[in-house]
Design an enzyme around this catalytic site. Structure first.
Site, PDB file in Angstrom:
ATOM      1  CB  SER A 104      -0.919  -0.011   1.225  1.00  0.00           C
ATOM      2  OG  SER A 104      -0.198   0.099   2.434  1.00  0.00           O
TER       3      SER A 104
ATOM      4  CG  HIS B 163      -0.779  -5.462   4.462  1.00  0.00           C
ATOM      5  ND1 HIS B 163      -0.245  -4.693   5.464  1.00  0.00           N
ATOM      6  CD2 HIS B 163      -0.279  -4.949   3.306  1.00  0.00           C
ATOM      7  CE1 HIS B 163       0.526  -3.748   4.941  1.00  0.00           C
ATOM      8  NE2 HIS B 163       0.514  -3.879   3.641  1.00  0.00           N
TER       9      HIS B 163
ATOM     10  CD  GLU C 202      -0.034  -1.988   9.179  1.00  0.00           C
ATOM     11  OE1 GLU C 202       0.586  -1.581  10.177  1.00  0.00           O
ATOM     12  OE2 GLU C 202       0.336  -1.786   8.017  1.00  0.00           O
TER      13      GLU C 202
ATOM     14  CD  GLU D  41       2.532  -5.085   7.663  1.00  0.00           C
ATOM     15  OE1 GLU D  41       1.910  -4.706   8.683  1.00  0.00           O
ATOM     16  OE2 GLU D  41       3.067  -4.293   6.868  1.00  0.00           O
TER      17      GLU D  41
ATOM     18  CG  ASP E  57      -1.387   1.936   8.844  1.00  0.00           C
ATOM     19  OD1 ASP E  57      -2.115   2.854   8.384  1.00  0.00           O
ATOM     20  OD2 ASP E  57      -0.399   1.499   8.224  1.00  0.00           O
TER      21      ASP E  57
ATOM     22  CD  GLU F  29       1.412   3.697   9.854  1.00  0.00           C
ATOM     23  OE1 GLU F  29       1.749   3.068  10.876  1.00  0.00           O
ATOM     24  OE2 GLU F  29       1.695   3.313   8.710  1.00  0.00           O
TER      25      GLU F  29
ATOM     26  CG  ASP G 147       2.958   5.014   5.745  1.00  0.00           C
ATOM     27  OD1 ASP G 147       3.952   5.306   5.066  1.00  0.00           O
ATOM     28  OD2 ASP G 147       2.432   3.876   5.676  1.00  0.00           O
TER      29      ASP G 147
ATOM     30  CE  LYS H  60       5.734   2.061   5.645  1.00  0.00           C
ATOM     31  NZ  LYS H  60       4.472   2.247   4.857  1.00  0.00           N
TER      32      LYS H  60
ATOM     33  CG  HIS I 250       7.452  -3.763   8.914  1.00  0.00           C
ATOM     34  ND1 HIS I 250       6.849  -4.975   9.067  1.00  0.00           N
ATOM     35  CD2 HIS I 250       6.460  -2.838   9.074  1.00  0.00           C
ATOM     36  CE1 HIS I 250       5.557  -4.816   9.314  1.00  0.00           C
ATOM     37  NE2 HIS I 250       5.307  -3.530   9.327  1.00  0.00           N
TER      38      HIS I 250
ATOM     39  CE  LYS J   9       3.484   0.030  10.171  1.00  0.00           C
ATOM     40  NZ  LYS J   9       2.217   0.437   9.536  1.00  0.00           N
TER      41      LYS J   9
HETATM   42  P1  PGA Z   1       3.167  -1.341   2.959  1.00  0.00           P
HETATM   43  O1  PGA Z   1       2.262  -1.107   4.240  1.00  0.00           O
HETATM   44  O2  PGA Z   1       4.524  -1.725   3.407  1.00  0.00           O
HETATM   45  O3  PGA Z   1       2.431  -2.443   2.249  1.00  0.00           O
HETATM   46  O4  PGA Z   1       3.141  -0.051   2.193  1.00  0.00           O
HETATM   47  C1  PGA Z   1       2.769  -0.666   5.462  1.00  0.00           C
HETATM   48  C2  PGA Z   1       2.047   0.547   5.937  1.00  0.00           C
HETATM   49  O5  PGA Z   1       1.098   1.040   5.303  1.00  0.00           O
HETATM   50  O6  PGA Z   1       2.435   1.058   6.968  1.00  0.00           O
HETATM   51 ZN    ZN Z   2       0.947   2.783   6.935  1.00  0.00          ZN
END
Ligand code: PGA
Ligand code: ZN
Length: 419
Positions: A42, A154, A163, A204, A241, A284, A311, A336, A364, A387
């Site tokens: 995503s 996911h 999440e 995840e 999230d 998030e 994010d 990230k 991650h 995270k």
């Molecule tokens: P992604 O999702 O690594 O698939 O982008 C993680 C997130 O949205 O935090």
């Molecule tokens: Zn996110």
């Protein structure tokens, strides 16, 4: 002696079975640093570009052979002879070799692989672990946000939010936080099975039952916390999230799992309601990356009491973060490494956040490998939160296990960030 002598790269597999870039950087003194690059599902619209081959005959188009060739070709040529101890100079050379703002020419995956492998090689040359190589005084272990229910992009269930995580805020050490998380994870597994749900896990490592609403997931999670002998809110808090960019359609939030659409205002009211009903301390991407008015409104309403983590809206980019700070959006940032593509830029974004009083969560991607660099980065920056998925699946537990070892190595110097 710490001059970069050779760069090797290869395609390896990530946790979803897709190819990704792995890089080896070898220094004149023989020190070898290796790093593997993660991959999102995503992804934010403004992320640095992950170069994929697009050849349908190989890995369904997802091959990274061109990125590997760029790493061993032009990018290797740009960094050979540079001092690995000067990370900023190495990263600047990588950035100018690519020459585009979003690293699309040679690939952020190729660039990040070299950047992180260089940091690792420098640590090997210095004879210290990576976190200490980046900050000799680093001693803070992060509070983990442990993923236990997966939805959104996911998982294959109808759950709109991506999440549901637990943060063991009452733990005294990082190891204790992991133990508490593992206990709740297994209690939840039994509760799901008893209720007739499947106990398969998503990308995840969190469970992915056929839930349709956030309330359903949150009820199971809070019950599992209590059934494990903990007090929800005091010992273990909840983090979300929603990854709202994924279901923001035509100016409204389209909850397909619930079969209804919420306007921006209704979506904010709904989130506020969840904050009142459950011990949630952090959300998030509560709002979509394009919904800056919504971000501002939610931050004004809930930002004083709840951590609101950007994010997709920031994509680990210092300039985008600064615009958010100036505009009153969010009060924390998810970091990230592959969203921006070099270690130097990542650390500069962390600095920008710090100066503005925004909190930082090291993160991650949903596609991971056995690489544990982010665990060291969480300690090196002292950011206080990480995270890194569920307490199941080796791609996720590798990071927890790395942090357990760091805590042991620091001994009495280690400090757990806690709440
Ligand atoms: P992604 O999702 O690594 O698939 O982008 C993680 C997130 O949205 O935090
Ligand atoms: Zn996110």
């Amino acid at each position: 002696m710490t001059v970069i002598e050779a760069v090797a790269a290869r395609q390896i597999l990530d946790s979803r079975g897709n190819p990704t870039v792995e890089v080896d950087v070898r220094l004149a003194d023989g020190s070898l640093g290796r790093a593997a690059v993660p991959s999102g599902a995503s992804t934010g619209a403004a992320e640095a570009v992950e170069l994929r081959d697009g050849d349908p005959e190989r890995f369904h188009g997802k091959g990274v052979a061109n990125a590997v060739a760029n790493a061993t070709g032009p990018l290797a040529a740009a960094v050979r002879g540079l001092d690995a101890e000067d990370q900023a100079a190495v990263d600047a050379a990588l950035i100018s070799c690519d020459g585009t703002a979003d690293k699309r020419r040679l690939g952020a995956n190729a660039i990040l692989g070299i950047s992180l492998a260089t940091a690792r090689a420098a640590a090997v040359a210095r004879g210290v672990p990576l976190y200490r190589s980046l900050d000799p005084d680093a001693a803070v272990l992060p509070l983990p946000m442990i993923n236990i229910v997966n939805g959104g992009a996911h998982a294959d269930n109808p759950l709109d939010f991506q999440e549901f995580m637990i943060a063991p805020v009452g733990a005294r050490t990082f190891f204790e936080a992991v133990r508490m998380g593992s206990e709740v994870f297994h209690t939840l597994r039994r509760a799901l099975a008893t209720a007739g749900h499947n106990t398969n896990v998503g990308d995840e490592g969190g469970f992915a039952p056929q839930f349709t609403t956030a309330d359903e997931a949150l009820t199971f999670v809070t019950d599992a916390i209590a059934a494990s002998g903990y007090e929800a809110g005091r010992d273990i808090a909840i983090c979300l999230d929603p990854a709202a960019s994924e279901f923001f359609k035509g100016g409204a939030y389209d909850y397909t799992g619930e079969g209804l659409s919420r306007s921006v205002g209704e979506h904010i009211d709904y989130l506020s309601g969840l904050l009142r009903r459950y011990p949630i301390i952090s959300i998030e991407d509560p709002m979509a990356q394009d919904d800056l008015d919504g971000w501002r409104a939610l931050t004004e309403r809930e930002g004083a009491n709840t951590q609101l983590v950007g994010d997709d809206v920031f994509c680990t980019d210092a300039a985008r973060l600064q615009a958010g700070i100036d505009g009153g959006c969010a009060n924390a940032i998810l970091v990230k490494v592959n969203q921006v593509g070099t270690l130097t830029e990542t650390l500069s974004t962390v600095d920008t956040a710090r100066r503005a009083g925004y909190r930082v969560v090291m993160s991650h991607r949903s596609g991971e490998t056995e690489d544990t660099t982010i665990a060291d980065l969480a300690v090196a920056t002292g950011c206080g939160q990480i995270k890194t998925g569920s307490v199941s699946r080796s791609d996720r537990t590798a990071k927890y296990n790395r942090l357990i070892r760091i805590e042991e190595e620091l001994g009495p110097r280690a400090r757990f960030a806690g709440r």
